[in-house]
Design a protein around this motif. Structure first.
Motif, short mmCIF file in Angstrom:
data_model
loop_
_atom_site.label_atom_id
_atom_site.label_comp_id
_atom_site.label_asym_id
_atom_site.label_seq_id
_atom_site.Cartn_x
_atom_site.Cartn_y
_atom_site.Cartn_z
N UNK A 27 -53.24 2.67 -15.51
CA UNK A 27 -53.04 1.91 -16.74
C UNK A 27 -54.29 2.01 -17.62
N UNK A 43 -36.94 -2.57 -25.63
CA UNK A 43 -36.57 -2.67 -24.23
C UNK A 43 -35.46 -1.64 -24.04
N UNK A 44 -35.49 -0.91 -22.93
CA UNK A 44 -34.48 0.14 -22.70
C UNK A 44 -33.09 -0.49 -22.66
N UNK A 48 -34.62 -2.37 -18.67
CA UNK A 48 -35.90 -1.96 -18.11
C UNK A 48 -35.95 -0.44 -18.21
N UNK A 49 -37.05 0.21 -18.42
CA UNK A 49 -38.41 -0.25 -18.73
C UNK A 49 -38.58 -0.73 -20.17
N UNK A 50 -39.84 -0.96 -20.59
CA UNK A 50 -40.12 -1.35 -21.97
C UNK A 50 -41.02 -0.30 -22.62
N UNK A 51 -40.99 -0.31 -23.95
CA UNK A 51 -41.85 0.60 -24.70
C UNK A 51 -42.86 -0.22 -25.49
N UNK A 58 -47.26 5.68 -28.15
CA UNK A 58 -46.19 4.94 -27.49
C UNK A 58 -46.20 5.18 -25.99
N UNK A 59 -46.12 4.07 -25.26
CA UNK A 59 -46.20 4.13 -23.81
C UNK A 59 -45.01 3.36 -23.25
N UNK A 60 -44.39 3.90 -22.20
CA UNK A 60 -43.34 3.13 -21.55
C UNK A 60 -43.78 2.78 -20.14
N UNK A 61 -43.39 1.61 -19.71
CA UNK A 61 -43.70 1.18 -18.35
C UNK A 61 -42.62 0.20 -17.88
N UNK A 62 -42.48 0.11 -16.56
CA UNK A 62 -41.48 -0.79 -16.01
C UNK A 62 -41.96 -2.23 -16.15
N UNK A 64 -41.97 -4.52 -14.02
CA UNK A 64 -42.76 -4.92 -12.87
C UNK A 64 -44.23 -4.54 -13.05
N UNK A 65 -44.45 -3.40 -13.70
CA UNK A 65 -45.82 -2.97 -13.95
C UNK A 65 -46.44 -3.79 -15.08
N UNK B 409 -36.53 7.21 -20.06
CA UNK B 409 -36.65 5.82 -20.49
C UNK B 409 -35.28 5.13 -20.43
N UNK B 516 -44.13 4.20 -13.17
CA UNK B 516 -43.44 4.78 -14.33
C UNK B 516 -44.30 4.48 -15.55
N UNK B 518 -45.47 6.18 -18.57
CA UNK B 518 -45.15 7.46 -19.20
C UNK B 518 -45.32 7.39 -20.71
N UNK B 519 -45.96 8.40 -21.25
CA UNK B 519 -46.09 8.47 -22.70
C UNK B 519 -44.75 8.87 -23.32
N UNK B 520 -44.41 8.25 -24.46
CA UNK B 520 -43.25 8.72 -25.22
C UNK B 520 -43.83 9.53 -26.39
#
Lengths: 75, 749
Positions: A27, A43-44, A48-51, A58-62, A64-65, B409, B516, B518-520
């Motif tokens: 991270x 939000x997807x 889940x996950x989120x952007x 732009x970063x996406x992560x779950x 939970x993370x 995603x 997870x 990940x870059x978009x």
């Protein structure tokens, strides 16, 4: 308040990194640092996950993370 | 080599003489490592510089791709080595470890750092880490055109001054700036000492600690300071970098603790986080100084597209439509070419070989080996080439355009429930067409665990080669329920994949599932040249590496089928004998006869071969075809016209895909209504219940040999194929058993 609690469009400022070990390092390598401003973009479709936007990309992560990242809401 | 040369003085003098006469012979070879973030356009840049001179292999011991190239530029030989794309040089991912190990141990002469000009700060975070190594660096400030378009003003002169490295604006997709970049690289090697990068200041407290650690290393472990860049090693020790700690294995570590204690206390953090913060602080400070952005940000194209593509309601339908398109294009565009190759090897090539061998008076068995074994084997390899090319093309397009990350995603939640990554969806989907390209497509997954689990589940996706088996049996027993029976098989495969995914997640792959993060990346049009180079590399790789294996196996199977030479009845061939041995194991499933067992064994080559073998065993061969053999010119003409036909069909498929017209389902129902001799025989040998148990078994049992070879190639070990083989055999047996015995209990048998 953690990053997963923010709604799309809301801005936050990171106050604490709760994650440990490789997850925390990853991270931080991606620019998720204490003091950094972050905005939740989307939000997807399945919830889940989120952007988020951080450090101008732009970063996406779950979720939970994201739960391990403490934030304060910034207006 | 050197000692040999020294011993032979005469040779050395001769060498010297020729050097004096021809100064060109002292061409220097320099090694250039290319490092950069994923999505920084690094591979496009490499393709633009090296193009077809690229050599693709693997990094030793792992399955991560290694690209390198050797070429001459203005009197210097340049050896280019592409490092895996990374965001950092942490000790946690395979890619990062490969990149840092190469830089530290192989000590390249120059590092070319590809930096995305539109995303300066995060890219400079890696730059900062590269500079710690003390190796001369040239920055390729890539995607420069896009940055300019956004109104970014980057002061490259200031950047050069602060970092002590040359900064060259480049646009890899348009081949701009490449000459300047190569010039900068060769300049450096002419005067290395002048190009040492500057030592960046991480703040007085960190700097004082690092100098203490550096001194300690020099005093107590001088051998280490020769092997490693001193400043870099000091930082790694301070961070307690697990990888380095293991490598150097020093006993007394108390000096590290002493040097860092006050830092940890003052920051209230572990050293790894303190260092990450410090590096980002430098990257951020640098970015502030050199980058001027326009005050108002326009809504960018990527944002506009994502508003629709990742929309809560539209996201999934758009994703499914995109996947359908990729699937159709991959298989429809390649199919006519595959069919053409198939027809050519089964027709003209085979006939020519027969003619040639006939002239040579070769014995009958060599003719059979040449045609049924070798030519059929070569044809079998070639048939896969179009689909692998097509798959690579579209997968590379998805990745290069930025949609792959969006697909992950959108799908991650569903895939994550079976222990997979969002990106796993695409290889799984391709599995319905053919499992072979699907296994190769797992390379979109970075994590070895995700890759392995996805590959294990792919064979449960019912591929196109299984369809002919279903068609024969459905045609014999279930003409009234064609759709339902077919549908039940596909659904069963998917349901069992979900089940097995959950089981594997809890057993074989126990522990934390990979993250997870990940870059978009922004949407970008991948360059056509880069797409073609990637596609070509992969296709070539398949042909050479996998092709050899497949050919060997198909020759082996020919022996199995035909030896001992001269057997009159298939029952007496090795294959028949194997069938007889296996048959009792299959008895509880309702098809315990040698004919069915032998057919299943032959399905190891490809599942559609089950039908062919059944035909040979059950149906007496029709009397020799009385067709006239075409002449050579007729053959050649036929090859040309049918290739033109294939091109036309492929184009027509391309158009019909976009026209949303699909003929395939209609064709297969028509096929099922046809009467064939094999179908009549099967009617006598099977009951509807045993037939259903049999096709279920065909759906689930062992992956075919080409999938096995694809898995071997992707993982560098037979392990995963072994696991897939074992679990699928058990699964197929159990499911067929439940169907047959359950059906009997219900009185269906």
């Amino acid at each position: 308040m953690n990053l997963a609690n923010l709604k799309p469009g809301e801005h936050g400022k990171i106050t604490k990194m709760g994650a440990m070990g490789p997850l925390k390092r990853r991270l931080m390598d991606m620019g998720v640092l204490v003091g950094e401003k972050v905005k939740v973009e989307k939000i997807a479709p399945l919830g889940d996950p989120i952007e988020v936007t951080i450090k101008n990309y732009n970063l996406s992560l779950r979720k939970k993370e994201a739960e391990g990242i403490e934030v304060e809401v910034v207006k | 080599m050197r000692t040999q040369k020294n011993a032979d003085c005469g040779l050395r003098i001769a060498d010297l003489k020729s050097e004096i006469a021809n100064p060109k012979s002292e061409i220097k070879t320099i090694t250039v490592a290319v490092a950069g973030n994923p999505n920084s356009g690094k591979s496009t840049l490499i393709n633009a510089i090296a193009g077809t001179r690229l050599y693709v292999g693997n990094w030793p011991g792992v399955t991560v791709e290694k690209k390198s190239a050797l070429f001459e530029y203005e009197g210097t030989n340049i050896k280019l080595v592409d490092l895996p794309g990374t965001y950092s040089l942490s000790p946690y991912t395979q890619e990062e470890i490969i990149a840092r190990d190469y830089l530290v141990h192989e000590k390249p002469d120059v590092i070319v750092n590809v930096v995305d000009a539109t995303n300066l700060e995060r890219n400079l975070y890696l730059t900062v880490q590269l500079l710690e190594l003390g190796i001369p660096v040239v920055i390729a400030l890539n995607i420069y055109d896009e940055a300019e378009k956004k109104g970014y003003k980057i002061d490259t002169k200031a950047m050069e001054k602060i970092l002590g490295v040359e900064v060259i604006p480049t646009v890899a997709t348009k081949k701009m700036g490449l000459d300047n970049l190569l010039k900068a690289i060769t300049n450096i090697t002419n005067s290395v000492s002048m190009h040492r990068p500057k030592k960046l200041n991480y703040g007085s407290d960190i700097e004082s600690s690092v100098s203490i650690v550096e001194k300690q290393i020099q005093n107590s472990y001088s051998q280490l300071s020769e092997k490693y860049p001193l400043r870099w090693l000091a930082f790694k020790l301070m961070e307690r970098d697990s990888h380095v700690m293991e490598e150097i294995n020093i006993e007394n570590q108390s000096f590290i603790e002493e040097a860092t204690r006050h830092l940890k206390k003052a920051h209230g953090e572990d050293m790894e986080s303190i260092m990450a913060d410090a590096r980002y602080a430098v990257a951020a400070g640098l970015t502030r100084e050199v980058l001027k952005k326009p005050e108002f940000k326009k809504m960018e194209l990527t944002e506009k597209i994502d508003k629709i593509v990742l929309n809560r309601f539209l996201g999934i339908p758009i994703f499914l439509a995109a996947m359908w398109l990729v699937f159709k294009l991959t298989f429809d565009v390649s199919a006519p070419f595959g069919d053409w190759i198939d027809a050519m090897t089964a027709g003209p090539f085979r006939r020519w070989a027969e003619v040639i061998l006939g002239f040579a008076h070769a014995p009958a068995w060599t003719a059979s080996l040449a045609t049924d074994g070798i030519i059929a084997g070569v044809g079998f390899v070639l048939v896969f080439v179009p689909v692998i090319f097509a798959m690579m093309f579209f997968i590379t397009f998805l990745e290069g355009s930025g949609y792959m990350a969006r697909a992950a995603f959108v799908m991650d939640r569903a895939m994550h429930s079976m222990g997979l990554h969002g990106k796993s969806f695409i290889p799984m989907l391709l599995g319905f067409g053919c499992n072979v390209p699907a296994v190769y497509a797992t390379r979109v997954l970075e994590n070895p665990r995700d890759k392995a689990l996805t590959s294990l589940l792919i064979p449960l996706m019912s591929c196109g080669a299984r369809l002919p088996v279903y068609v024969v049996f459905i045609g014999a027993f279930f003409t009234a329920y064609v759709g339902t029976v077919l549908w039940s098989l596909y659904v069963m495969g998917i349901a069992l994949a979900v089940l097995m995914g959950i089981i594997f997640k809890r057993t074989l792959f126990k522990g934390e599932s990979p993250m997870f993060i990940m870059e978009l990346p922004p949407y970008r049009m991948p360059s056509f040249r880069s797409l073609m180079i990637h596609t070509w590399e992969k296709g070539k790789h398949f042909l050479i590496k996998a092709g050899t294996y497949i050919l060997a196996v198909s020759i082996l199977v020919w022996f199995l089928l035909n030896l001992p030479w001269g057997v009159e009845h298939k029952k007496d061939s090795y294959l028949g004998k194997m069938g007889q041995v296996i048959a009792p194991v299959l008895a509880p499933l309702g098809f315990g006869n040698w004919e069915a067992a032998s057919s299943l064994v032959s399905g190891l080559i490809a599942k559609e071969i089950v039908v062919g073998t059944m035909g040979e065993i059950y149906v007496q061969k029709a009397a020799d075809e009385n067709k006239e053999t075409p002449t050579l010119t007729e053959d050649l003409k036929e090859m040309g016209t049918s290739f033109a036909g294939a091109v036309k069909d492929s184009a027509a498929n391309l158009i019909s895909t976009f026209g949303m017209a699909s003929l395939s389902s209609k064709e297969s129902t028509e096929e099922t209504k046809e009467r064939t001799p094999l179908r009549d025989v099967i009617k006598g040998q099977f009951t509807p219940l045993t037939a259903y148990a049999f096709i279920t078994f065909v759906l689930l049992y062992m992956p075919c040999i080409v999938v096995a070879i694809a898995m071997r190639q992707e993982f560098g070990t037979w392990k995963w194929f072994g696991i897939a083989f074992a679990y699928q055999m058990v699964l197929a047996w159990v499911v067929a058993f439940v169907i047959y015995q359950g059906g009997r209990l219900l009185g269906l048998g």
